[in-house]
Design a protein around this motif. Structure first.
Motif, PDB file in Angstrom:
ATOM      1  N   TYR A 266       0.847  -1.188   0.000  1.00  0.00           N
ATOM      2  CA  TYR A 266       0.000   0.000   0.000  1.00  0.00           C
ATOM      3  C   TYR A 266       0.889   1.246   0.000  1.00  0.00           C
ATOM      4  CZ  TYR A 266      -3.960  -2.999   0.990  1.00  0.00           C
ATOM      5  OH  TYR A 266      -4.932  -3.971   0.897  1.00  0.00           O
ATOM      6  N   PHE A 267       0.555   2.186  -0.874  1.00  0.00           N
ATOM      7  CA  PHE A 267       1.333   3.415  -0.998  1.00  0.00           C
ATOM      8  C   PHE A 267       0.422   4.627  -0.943  1.00  0.00           C
ATOM      9  CE2 PHE A 267       4.049   0.283  -3.033  1.00  0.00           C
ATOM     10  CZ  PHE A 267       5.319   0.646  -2.599  1.00  0.00           C
ATOM     11  N   LEU A 268       0.960   5.719  -0.422  1.00  0.00           N
ATOM     12  CA  LEU A 268       0.325   7.031  -0.520  1.00  0.00           C
ATOM     13  C   LEU A 268       1.000   7.754  -1.673  1.00  0.00           C
ATOM     14  CD1 LEU A 268      -0.430   9.483   2.390  1.00  0.00           C
ATOM     15  CD2 LEU A 268       0.687  10.285   0.330  1.00  0.00           C
ATOM     16  N   VAL A 269       0.221   8.195  -2.644  1.00  0.00           N
ATOM     17  CA  VAL A 269       0.768   8.829  -3.846  1.00  0.00           C
ATOM     18  C   VAL A 269       0.104  10.194  -4.024  1.00  0.00           C
ATOM     19  CG1 VAL A 269       1.118   8.622  -6.336  1.00  0.00           C
ATOM     20  CG2 VAL A 269       1.123   6.563  -4.902  1.00  0.00           C
ATOM     21  N   VAL A 270       0.933  11.226  -4.177  1.00  0.00           N
ATOM     22  CA  VAL A 270       0.415  12.592  -4.334  1.00  0.00           C
ATOM     23  C   VAL A 270       1.007  13.204  -5.599  1.00  0.00           C
ATOM     24  CG1 VAL A 270       0.263  14.898  -3.330  1.00  0.00           C
ATOM     25  CG2 VAL A 270       0.209  12.882  -1.842  1.00  0.00           C
ATOM     26  N   ALA A 279      -5.057  20.798   2.605  1.00  0.00           N
ATOM     27  CA  ALA A 279      -5.889  19.652   2.956  1.00  0.00           C
ATOM     28  C   ALA A 279      -5.148  18.341   2.703  1.00  0.00           C
ATOM     29  CB  ALA A 279      -7.192  19.680   2.164  1.00  0.00           C
ATOM     30  N   VAL A 280      -4.320  18.307   1.670  1.00  0.00           N
ATOM     31  CA  VAL A 280      -3.488  17.126   1.405  1.00  0.00           C
ATOM     32  C   VAL A 280      -2.500  16.926   2.545  1.00  0.00           C
ATOM     33  CG1 VAL A 280      -1.666  16.183  -0.073  1.00  0.00           C
ATOM     34  CG2 VAL A 280      -3.722  17.165  -1.104  1.00  0.00           C
ATOM     35  N   GLY A 281      -1.864  18.011   2.976  1.00  0.00           N
ATOM     36  CA  GLY A 281      -0.933  17.923   4.093  1.00  0.00           C
ATOM     37  C   GLY A 281      -1.607  17.457   5.366  1.00  0.00           C
ATOM     38  N   ALA A 282      -2.826  17.931   5.607  1.00  0.00           N
ATOM     39  CA  ALA A 282      -3.577  17.529   6.802  1.00  0.00           C
ATOM     40  C   ALA A 282      -3.892  16.041   6.756  1.00  0.00           C
ATOM     41  CB  ALA A 282      -4.858  18.347   6.914  1.00  0.00           C
ATOM     42  N   PHE A 283      -4.305  15.539   5.579  1.00  0.00           N
ATOM     43  CA  PHE A 283      -4.669  14.121   5.458  1.00  0.00           C
ATOM     44  C   PHE A 283      -3.435  13.238   5.624  1.00  0.00           C
ATOM     45  CE2 PHE A 283      -5.918  10.156   3.485  1.00  0.00           C
ATOM     46  CZ  PHE A 283      -7.240  10.012   3.888  1.00  0.00           C
ATOM     47  N   ARG A 284      -2.317  13.665   5.052  1.00  0.00           N
ATOM     48  CA  ARG A 284      -1.077  12.892   5.198  1.00  0.00           C
ATOM     49  C   ARG A 284      -0.678  12.793   6.662  1.00  0.00           C
ATOM     50  NH1 ARG A 284       2.855  14.812   0.190  1.00  0.00           N
ATOM     51  NH2 ARG A 284       4.001  12.900   0.667  1.00  0.00           N
ATOM     52  N   SER A 285      -0.750  13.910   7.383  1.00  0.00           N
ATOM     53  CA  SER A 285      -0.386  13.905   8.802  1.00  0.00           C
ATOM     54  C   SER A 285      -1.332  13.019   9.599  1.00  0.00           C
ATOM     55  CB  SER A 285      -0.414  15.340   9.353  1.00  0.00           C
ATOM     56  OG  SER A 285       0.545  16.143   8.710  1.00  0.00           O
ATOM     57  N   TRP A 286      -2.628  13.113   9.298  1.00  0.00           N
ATOM     58  CA  TRP A 286      -3.614  12.290   9.995  1.00  0.00           C
ATOM     59  C   TRP A 286      -3.360  10.812   9.734  1.00  0.00           C
ATOM     60  CZ3 TRP A 286      -7.354   9.071   7.693  1.00  0.00           C
ATOM     61  CH2 TRP A 286      -8.272   8.506   8.590  1.00  0.00           C
ATOM     62  N   ARG A 288      -0.546   9.328   9.026  1.00  0.00           N
ATOM     63  CA  ARG A 288       0.639   8.883   9.769  1.00  0.00           C
ATOM     64  C   ARG A 288       0.297   8.630  11.231  1.00  0.00           C
ATOM     65  NH1 ARG A 288       3.219  13.376   6.894  1.00  0.00           N
ATOM     66  NH2 ARG A 288       4.278  12.547   5.041  1.00  0.00           N
ATOM     67  N   GLU A 289      -0.592   9.450  11.793  1.00  0.00           N
ATOM     68  CA  GLU A 289      -1.009   9.242  13.184  1.00  0.00           C
ATOM     69  C   GLU A 289      -1.826   7.967  13.337  1.00  0.00           C
ATOM     70  OE1 GLU A 289      -0.467  10.977  16.087  1.00  0.00           O
ATOM     71  OE2 GLU A 289       1.078  12.018  14.930  1.00  0.00           O
ATOM     72  N   GLU A 290      -2.683   7.697  12.346  1.00  0.00           N
ATOM     73  CA  GLU A 290      -3.549   6.522  12.425  1.00  0.00           C
ATOM     74  C   GLU A 290      -2.801   5.231  12.114  1.00  0.00           C
ATOM     75  OE1 GLU A 290      -6.747   6.144  13.320  1.00  0.00           O
ATOM     76  OE2 GLU A 290      -6.933   8.243  13.839  1.00  0.00           O
ATOM     77  N   LEU A 291      -1.710   5.353  11.351  1.00  0.00           N
ATOM     78  CA  LEU A 291      -0.897   4.192  11.000  1.00  0.00           C
ATOM     79  C   LEU A 291       0.494   4.362  11.597  1.00  0.00           C
ATOM     80  CD1 LEU A 291      -1.686   3.408   7.242  1.00  0.00           C
ATOM     81  CD2 LEU A 291      -1.942   1.846   9.159  1.00  0.00           C
ATOM     82  N   PRO A 292       0.628   4.283  12.918  1.00  0.00           N
ATOM     83  CA  PRO A 292       1.929   4.539  13.536  1.00  0.00           C
ATOM     84  C   PRO A 292       2.980   3.528  13.156  1.00  0.00           C
ATOM     85  CG  PRO A 292       0.381   3.627  15.137  1.00  0.00           C
ATOM     86  CD  PRO A 292      -0.403   3.945  13.899  1.00  0.00           C
ATOM     87  N   ASP A 293       2.560   2.343  12.681  1.00  0.00           N
ATOM     88  CA  ASP A 293       3.521   1.320  12.305  1.00  0.00           C
ATOM     89  C   ASP A 293       3.730   1.280  10.792  1.00  0.00           C
ATOM     90  OD1 ASP A 293       0.954   0.499  11.840  1.00  0.00           O
ATOM     91  OD2 ASP A 293       1.270  -1.582  12.461  1.00  0.00           O
ATOM     92  N   MET A 294       3.585   2.451  10.142  1.00  0.00           N
ATOM     93  CA  MET A 294       3.846   2.532   8.728  1.00  0.00           C
ATOM     94  C   MET A 294       5.241   1.991   8.426  1.00  0.00           C
ATOM     95  SD  MET A 294       2.207   6.234   7.764  1.00  0.00           S
ATOM     96  CE  MET A 294       3.274   6.481   6.356  1.00  0.00           C
ATOM     97  N   HIS A 295       5.355   1.330   7.284  1.00  0.00           N
ATOM     98  CA  HIS A 295       6.590   0.718   6.775  1.00  0.00           C
ATOM     99  C   HIS A 295       6.884  -0.631   7.430  1.00  0.00           C
ATOM    100  CE1 HIS A 295       7.164   4.773   5.306  1.00  0.00           C
ATOM    101  NE2 HIS A 295       7.371   5.231   6.530  1.00  0.00           N
TER     102      HIS A 295
END
Length: 296
Positions: A266-270, A279-286, A288-295
């Motif tokens: 799964y990737f985030l692509v902008v 709003a893109v920056g806000a969603f990206r930050s949110w 990262r908070e919801e997926l603390p174990d990203m990567h």
């Protein structure tokens, strides 16, 4: 008003109550184990009631301690929610997110209300693509894709690597009298998404001829695959990340320990020209908070 204990001590209690061990709470809070133990002892002394039982070298919460920790968790959650709501005020604009159907239905949609609470002035739309790695829609500001991450000219961030393993309903296992080995999945009936590659790879790893993957039903949407699996219509090659809640609830079970690492993630692509959208920056930050174990 009664004196309120230190926030650090309360966070130590809340973390210990969730994990059950001092060392896991210490890891989460970036503290030493002795520091967490010290905070818990001070808190118990300050509160004036017994919060912990000593069992050998371990400590466990008493019923009073568990009740207090539950109250503290709710209080800390309210504080965090208030901070998020107020931090998000002032971020405005429209945001269109493209998300794969499985990720949207099982992970994003159950949590999206938290983004709305934090950023109430963002006008949000969520769409699903025809292909899981499609980033061609010019109206989309941010894509959550499933693929290889090869998107030239765009900002790409890994969200989650994926392992696949057979998943099915416990009712199906009971009906079949158990699944004793990898070849038994053929008695259950295979469920496929689009192609048969994942099952072929799993059969190869399990030492079963990959030609067995030719059996079964092919679906056009992953939600249909999981719906059939949960209703005991067959066994799916399941994404453990997407199916986590169904596995926790027991509606899907993992009959074998054998899993394959997917070549896709799964990737985030902008798109580069959308990256400065607040709003893109806000969603990206949110995210990262919801997926603390990203990567991971």
């Amino acid at each position: 008003m009664a004196r309120i204990p230190s926030t650090q001590a309360l966070r130590a209690l809340e973390s210990f109550a969730r994990h059950g061990t001092v060392w896991q709470a210490a890891d989460e809070l970036n503290l030493t184990r002795s520091a967490v133990s010290h905070q818990l002892r001070l808190l118990e002394r300050e509160m004036g009631f017994r919060m912990f039982d000593r069992v050998g070298t371990r400590i466990e919460l008493t019923p009073q301690g568990m009740a207090y920790a539950s109250d503290i968790r709710r209080a800390l959650s309210a504080i965090a929610g208030s901070a998020a709501r107020n931090a998000g005020r002032g971020v405005t604009g429209a945001l269109t997110v493209s998300c794969t159907p499985g990720f949207a239905a099982t992970w994003l949609c159950p949590k999206i209300g938290r983004f709305r609470e934090g950023f109430p002035d963002v006008s949000l739309s969520i769409v699903t693509p025809r292909r899981l790695d499609d980033v061609s829609n010019p109206d989309v500001d941010l894509f959550l894709t499933f693929g290889t991450g090869n998107q030239p000219g765009m900002q790409v961030e890994l969200l989650k690597e994926v392992e696949f393993t057979p998943l099915c309903s416990p009712a199906l296992i009971n009906r079949l009298g158990g699944l004793n080995g990898p070849r038994d999945v053929l008695r259950a009936g295979l469920l496929h998404l689009h192609e048969r590659e994942d099952w072929r790879n799993w059969f190869r790893l399990a030492g079963v001829g990959e030609e067995a993957a030719q059996e079964g039903i092919v679906f056009a949407d992953m939600n249909l695959v999981y719906a059939a699996a949960m209703n005991a219509q067959g066994i799916a090659m399941g994404d453990e990340f997407i199916c986590h809640e169904a596995m926790e609830a027991g509606t899907l079970v993992r009959p074998f320990d054998l899993a394959i690492r997917s070549p896709r993630s799964y990737f985030l692509v902008v798109p580069t020209d959308k990256a400065d959208n607040p709003a893109v920056g806000a969603f990206r930050s949110w995210l990262r908070e919801e997926l603390p174990d990203m990567h991971d």
